[in-house]
Design a protein around this motif. Structure first.
Motif, PDB file in Angstrom:
ATOM      1  N   ARG A 209     -43.438  12.090  17.744  1.00 20.59           N
ATOM      2  CA  ARG A 209     -42.877  13.702  17.424  1.00 20.59           C
ATOM      3  C   ARG A 209     -41.576  13.359  16.749  1.00 20.59           C
ATOM      4  O   ARG A 209     -40.619  13.207  17.356  1.00 20.59           O
ATOM      5  N   VAL A 210     -41.095  13.727  15.435  1.00 11.81           N
ATOM      6  CA  VAL A 210     -40.204  13.649  14.961  1.00 11.81           C
ATOM      7  C   VAL A 210     -39.420  15.054  14.694  1.00 11.81           C
ATOM      8  O   VAL A 210     -40.066  16.019  14.296  1.00 11.81           O
ATOM      9  N   LEU A 211     -38.289  15.398  15.374  1.00 11.40           N
ATOM     10  CA  LEU A 211     -37.595  16.639  15.120  1.00 11.40           C
ATOM     11  C   LEU A 211     -36.588  16.596  14.228  1.00 11.40           C
ATOM     12  O   LEU A 211     -35.450  15.915  14.623  1.00 11.40           O
ATOM     13  N   THR A 238     -41.385  18.043  12.740  1.00 11.56           N
ATOM     14  CA  THR A 238     -41.292  19.348  13.126  1.00 11.56           C
ATOM     15  C   THR A 238     -39.843  19.710  12.479  1.00 11.56           C
ATOM     16  O   THR A 238     -38.823  19.058  12.951  1.00 11.56           O
ATOM     17  N   VAL A 239     -39.514  20.790  11.984  1.00 13.70           N
ATOM     18  CA  VAL A 239     -38.057  21.014  11.517  1.00 13.70           C
ATOM     19  C   VAL A 239     -37.358  22.083  12.528  1.00 13.70           C
ATOM     20  O   VAL A 239     -38.338  23.066  12.774  1.00 13.70           O
ATOM     21  N   LEU A 240     -36.376  21.676  13.088  1.00  8.46           N
ATOM     22  CA  LEU A 240     -35.705  22.609  13.958  1.00  8.46           C
ATOM     23  C   LEU A 240     -34.855  23.836  13.183  1.00  8.46           C
ATOM     24  O   LEU A 240     -34.385  23.365  12.157  1.00  8.46           O
ATOM     25  N   ARG A 241     -34.805  25.081  13.615  1.00  3.79           N
ATOM     26  CA  ARG A 241     -34.385  26.053  13.001  1.00  3.79           C
ATOM     27  C   ARG A 241     -32.867  26.101  13.160  1.00  3.79           C
ATOM     28  O   ARG A 241     -32.258  26.036  14.243  1.00  3.79           O
ATOM     29  N   ALA A 257     -37.837  22.874  24.221  1.00  2.00           N
ATOM     30  CA  ALA A 257     -39.418  23.424  24.153  1.00  2.00           C
ATOM     31  C   ALA A 257     -40.574  22.437  23.548  1.00  2.00           C
ATOM     32  O   ALA A 257     -41.584  22.368  23.831  1.00  2.00           O
ATOM     33  N   HIS A 258     -39.996  21.707  22.621  1.00  2.00           N
ATOM     34  CA  HIS A 258     -40.848  20.683  21.927  1.00  2.00           C
ATOM     35  C   HIS A 258     -40.848  19.636  22.817  1.00  2.00           C
ATOM     36  O   HIS A 258     -42.205  18.905  22.725  1.00  2.00           O
ATOM     37  N   LEU A 259     -40.161  19.221  23.574  1.00  2.00           N
ATOM     38  CA  LEU A 259     -40.229  18.173  24.278  1.00  2.00           C
ATOM     39  C   LEU A 259     -41.013  18.526  25.439  1.00  2.00           C
ATOM     40  O   LEU A 259     -42.461  17.526  25.758  1.00  2.00           O
ATOM     41  N   SER A 260     -41.154  19.606  26.087  1.00  2.17           N
ATOM     42  CA  SER A 260     -42.123  20.191  27.148  1.00  2.17           C
ATOM     43  C   SER A 260     -43.557  20.270  26.416  1.00  2.17           C
ATOM     44  O   SER A 260     -44.637  19.782  27.143  1.00  2.17           O
TER      45      SER A 260
END
Length: 267
Positions: A209-211, A238-241, A257-260
């Motif tokens: 997963r790429v953030l 996924t793009v973080l806001r 949240a994305h990690l979880s």
């Protein structure tokens, strides 16, 4: 914010010991690798927002934080070797690499070795496998980004953030940036950043997963979509806001949240 039930530990690596923040708990264990200029403290706001039972280790790379006295070399291979040493010492049977920026490139290199127990990889604003637009002038400018407090603050405002750091976190970034060993500060812009590991990363078989930060000036989402994702068949972006490059400090709620969610999918 501090993470509950976590303790500081030291792990033996070639030439010395690296300092880590460790919490026992449920697996898979999250193994946090920080950015060039950071320390395990960079992950503090994220660690404080993880599920209370989540197992993790966040440590200072050799040459940084409380591991500043550990001698080089400080190349990507040695940093990946160190990560494996920490993981082996913890006795993790199943684990997830979480790498930020430089730590993201180290994570790519280690994951490409297909180590036993690796369940997944989360790359937070990672440096791509091959340098993109990194001129000699860029490398030289980066080499002096952490010369003193003035240059660090300039880097924070012009390149590293979208303006979302508290005064306390700005001070932390300055302290961590200035604490690094001289050769560790130079090793990334002069060596690791320009090292091409693109032939290796295709060997990564686990989910990735790429953030990417919406306003990241260092490793923008478009660059990662074009130059990283095509090399990683198992990756999603996924793009973080509302964040720049230092998303673990700017938007720790989103990162945690994305990690979880990623760990829940692995389970």
């Amino acid at each position: 914010m501090t993470s509950q039930n976590a303790v500081d530990r030291y792990f033996d690596v070639p030439g010395g010991r690296v300092c880590a923040h460790v919490r026992e708990g449920d697996g898979p264990a999250l193994v946090f690798l920080h950015y060039w200029g950071g320390s395990r403290r960079t992950w503090g706001p994220v660690l404080a927002r993880l599920e209370p039972g989540q197992r993790f280790v966040a440590y200072d790379h050799r040459g940084w934080g409380d591991s500043a006295g550990v001698p080089g070399p400080y190349g990507l291979e040695r940093l990946a070797d160190d990560a494996q040493r920490v993981i082996d010492s913890l006795g993790c049977s199943r684990w997830v690499l979480v790498g930020h920026s430089m730590g993201g490139k180290v994570a790519q290199l280690l994951a490409a070795r297909r180590p036993a127990g690796l369940a997944g990889v989360v790359l937070v604003a990672p440096a791509p496998p091959a340098p993109i637009g990194v001129t000699e002038q860029v490398r030289e400018t980066m080499s002096h980004a952490y010369d003193d407090e003035r240059t660090v603050l300039r880097s924070i405002d012009l390149m590293l953030t979208h303006g979302g750091l508290t005064p306390e976190l700005r001070r932390q970034v300055v302290e961590d940036s200035l604490r690094g060993a001289d050769q560790a500060r130079f090793a990334w812009p002069r060596q690791g950043l320009v090292q091409d590991v693109s032939d290796s990363v295709g060997a990564i078989e686990v989910p990735v997963r790429v953030l990417a930060g919406s306003h990241d000036k260092v490793d923008p989402p478009g660059v990662l979509a074009e130059h990283l994702l095509p090399l990683l068949p198992t990756a999603s972006l996924t793009v973080l806001r509302e964040t720049g490059h230092l998303s673990p400090l700017e938007v720790p709620d989103q990162v945690a949240a994305h990690l979880s969610a990623f760990v829940a999918e692995l389970r």
